[in-house]
Scaffold this active site. Structure first.
Site, PDB file in Angstrom:
ATOM      1  N   ASP A 118       0.930  -1.043   0.328  1.00  0.00           N
ATOM      2  CA  ASP A 118      -0.079  -0.017   0.137  1.00  0.00           C
ATOM      3  C   ASP A 118       0.680   1.147   0.147  1.00  0.00           C
ATOM      4  O   ASP A 118       0.726   1.933  -0.688  1.00  0.00           O
ATOM      5  CB  ASP A 118      -0.969   0.370   1.151  1.00  0.00           C
ATOM      6  CG  ASP A 118      -2.326   0.939   1.249  1.00  0.00           C
ATOM      7  OD1 ASP A 118      -2.787   1.394  -0.117  1.00  0.00           O
ATOM      8  OD2 ASP A 118      -2.907   1.167   1.885  1.00  0.00           O
TER       9      ASP A 118
ATOM     10  N   ASP B 231      -8.701  -1.605   2.601  1.00  0.00           N
ATOM     11  CA  ASP B 231      -8.718  -1.072   4.302  1.00  0.00           C
ATOM     12  C   ASP B 231     -10.072  -1.958   4.739  1.00  0.00           C
ATOM     13  O   ASP B 231      -9.918  -1.771   6.003  1.00  0.00           O
ATOM     14  CB  ASP B 231      -9.288   0.156   3.776  1.00  0.00           C
ATOM     15  CG  ASP B 231      -8.097   1.489   2.939  1.00  0.00           C
ATOM     16  OD1 ASP B 231      -6.652   0.328   2.698  1.00  0.00           O
ATOM     17  OD2 ASP B 231      -8.379   1.733   2.675  1.00  0.00           O
TER      18      ASP B 231
END
Length: 544
Positions: free
Chosen positions: A357, A435
């Protein structure tokens, strides 16, 4: 097939930076009437700041000079424009040159009408100090509309309302995230309890996780090998890079896959709810084939929702509700289906995805031609090229355009504070499915571990959910303070992993928590779920 579908969606479902728009409002009125109207402007706050309220803004008469691009003073009398606002056409020279020419003529404000994409006006640092009048871009079609409405002359004010950074959409997004993670973890634990209870009733043997190298009959898939986790993350990286280079083709494949996967996931969620509340199935037969009335109704409903989303996916005003509904169902089903077999696998997977990420959000802008991260480019589509790493750019179409396709990999909630003045387009708060899913897999493991040790207070599950909530709060706080979108896993992964490890350490269960095996609990106050003599092999139980 279902696992491959889930992998493709999750490969590009990670956090996206939000755009810090610099949009303003052009208020036009007419002295001969009480009519007034407002239009969208795009400006540069650090270059030419505007008043924050309409009452504080100064009013000037507007002079129409759209016949020129104002790159020089040739043919223009200062008496005509002195003390007035000018509207000129875009092109032939840069914004700072137009502003300097307008200032030299005595103009007070410069509006640049554009037939092309409106972008935040910028210039070299040395040019900023030379511009002493407000400058903003407007749509040329808006100016033509204003000419028809205000035929007798126009008075203009420019102002940029100060929107609160803390918007109610953030609270809605936070609620969606924590509820989805908590429900997904609870569902995974409930399935584990049903499977083990069914296996005990059937006299089978086997533990619940550490050595699970096979699929349960419920369709659950265990990730048990560190090598497979590394390969999984590497494939996600490859998929993201492919999406970056072949976006225009692959985006339609992802949209089709999402429709199928989310409809199936929504069916699974609704069917589980109906089963829980004891809703009758109502069966009938056609040519020796049995059909469930409940299943047919739910399937029709879920397919219909997916089809409606697919048809109207570019309608901003309301389609976000269906996208979020389908996204929640997809995340819940993924968390229930994909199981991490032990805490070691959780640490490896979440740590690798944290690096993934951060790299694709913060590092890749140094390698791309337009300075936009690969993550943002893929998640927001080709239009993300207007967003720089500082998040200080905005683009607004000058003419109605066919909407560009975007990947359905984010939760979207409109910014409620901007709805009343939605002149330039709707603004959204965005959170990637990744997420929710990635920390959710750890929450699901904690929920199953509570089942294995027969924890009546669900200490691991509650602790991990609380850590996830705190991590999300920190993520939004940093985003608001910095004015930039954040890779949420940067905060969620440490919060959830460290909290889970601390709980296991304090309870002196780290060895079992790390290995993921069911075992006898020596403390008589916490009797184990499984009877004595059970092994740590994988359990094949009833369908959940």
């Amino acid at each position: 097939m279902g696992k491959a579908v889930g992998f493709i969606i999750v490969s590009v479902a990670f956090f996206v930076s939000q755009i810090n728009c610099q949009e303003a409002i052009l208020h036009i009125s007419n002295e001969s009437s009480s009519i007034n109207k407002e239009y969208c402007l795009v400006y540069n706050q650090s270059w030419t700041p505007l008043s924050q309220t309409l009452d504080a803004a100064l009013q000037y008469p507007l002079v129409n000079m759209t016949s020129t691009t104002l790159c020089n003073t040739s043919g223009i009398s200062p008496e005509v424009v002195k003390g007035k606002a000018l509207v000129v056409m875009r092109g032939d020279c840069d914004f700072s040159q137009k502003a300097q020419v307008a200032h030299s003529l005595g103009a007070t404000t410069l509006l640049i009408a554009s037939n092309t994409l409106l972008i935040t006006p910028s210039a070299n640092d040395s040019e900023y100090a030379k511009t002493h009048i407000p400058l903003a871009l407007m749509r040329y079609r808006d100016y033509l509309d204003a000419q028809q409405v205000f035929a007798g002359g126009m008075q203009v004010k420019l102002y940029a309302p100060l929107h609160s950074k803390i918007d109610a959409s953030i609270a809605v997004m936070l609620l969606i995230a924590i509820v989805t993670v908590a429900l997904g973890g609870f569902w995974s634990g409930a399935c584990e309890r049903d499977r083990l209870n069914g296996d005990v009733a059937g006299g089978g043997g086997g533990g619940g996780g550490g050595g699970g190298e096979s699929k349960a009959d419920s369709g659950e898939l265990f990730l048990y090998s560190p090598l497979k986790v590394v390969i999984f993350v590497a494939m996600m990286c490859g998929m993201l890079v492919l999406m970056y280079f072949f976006y225009n083709v692959l985006v339609y494949i992802i949209i089709a896959i999402f429709c199928l996967a989310s409809a199936s996931a929504l069916f699974g969620c609704l069917d589980a709810v109906m089963e829980k509340i004891g809703c009758a199935t109502g069966r009938f037969s056609i040519r020796n084939h049995n059909f469930s009335v409940r299943s047919l109704i739910l399937a029709s409903l879920c397919i219909g929702i997916a089809v409606v989303w697919g048809v109207y996916r570019n309608e901003d005003r309301w389609i976000w509700i269906l996208q979020d509904l389908l996204g929640i169902a997809f995340c819940l089903n993924f968390m229930k289906t994909i199981s991490l077999s032990n805490f070691k696998i959780c640490v490896i997977l979440l740590s690798l995805l944290l690096v993934y990420d951060v790299f694709f959000v913060f590092i890749t802008p140094f390698f791309t031609k337009n300075g936009v991260s690969i993550m943002v480019q893929v998640a927001l589509g080709p239009d993300a090229s207007g967003e720089k790493t500082q998040g200080n750019m905005v683009q607004v179409p000058a003419e109605p355009q066919a909407p560009t396709e975007k990947l359905p990999v984010v939760m979207r909630v409109p910014r409620f504070s901007a709805l009343a003045q939605n002149l330039c387009g709707m603004q959204f708060s965005i959170l990637g499915y990744g997420d929710i899913i990635v920390p959710g897999l750890l929450v699901a493991y904690c929920s199953r571990f509570d089942v294995w040790i027969n924890s009546s207070k669900k200490i691991y599950f509650v602790s991990c959910c609380t850590a996830y909530l705190l991590g999300m709060i920190v993520t939004f706080a940093v985003m608001l303070l910095s004015g930039m979108g954040q890779p949420a896993l940067l905060y969620l992964v440490p919060f959830t992993l460290i909290t889970s490890a601390v709980v296991a350490g304090c309870r002196r269960e780290m060895k079992q928590f790390w290995a993921g095996t069911t075992y006898e609990v020596l403390d008589s106050s916490r009797e184990p779920l499984l009877p004595e003599g059970r092994t740590d092999s994988s359990v094949e139980g009833d369908i959940c």
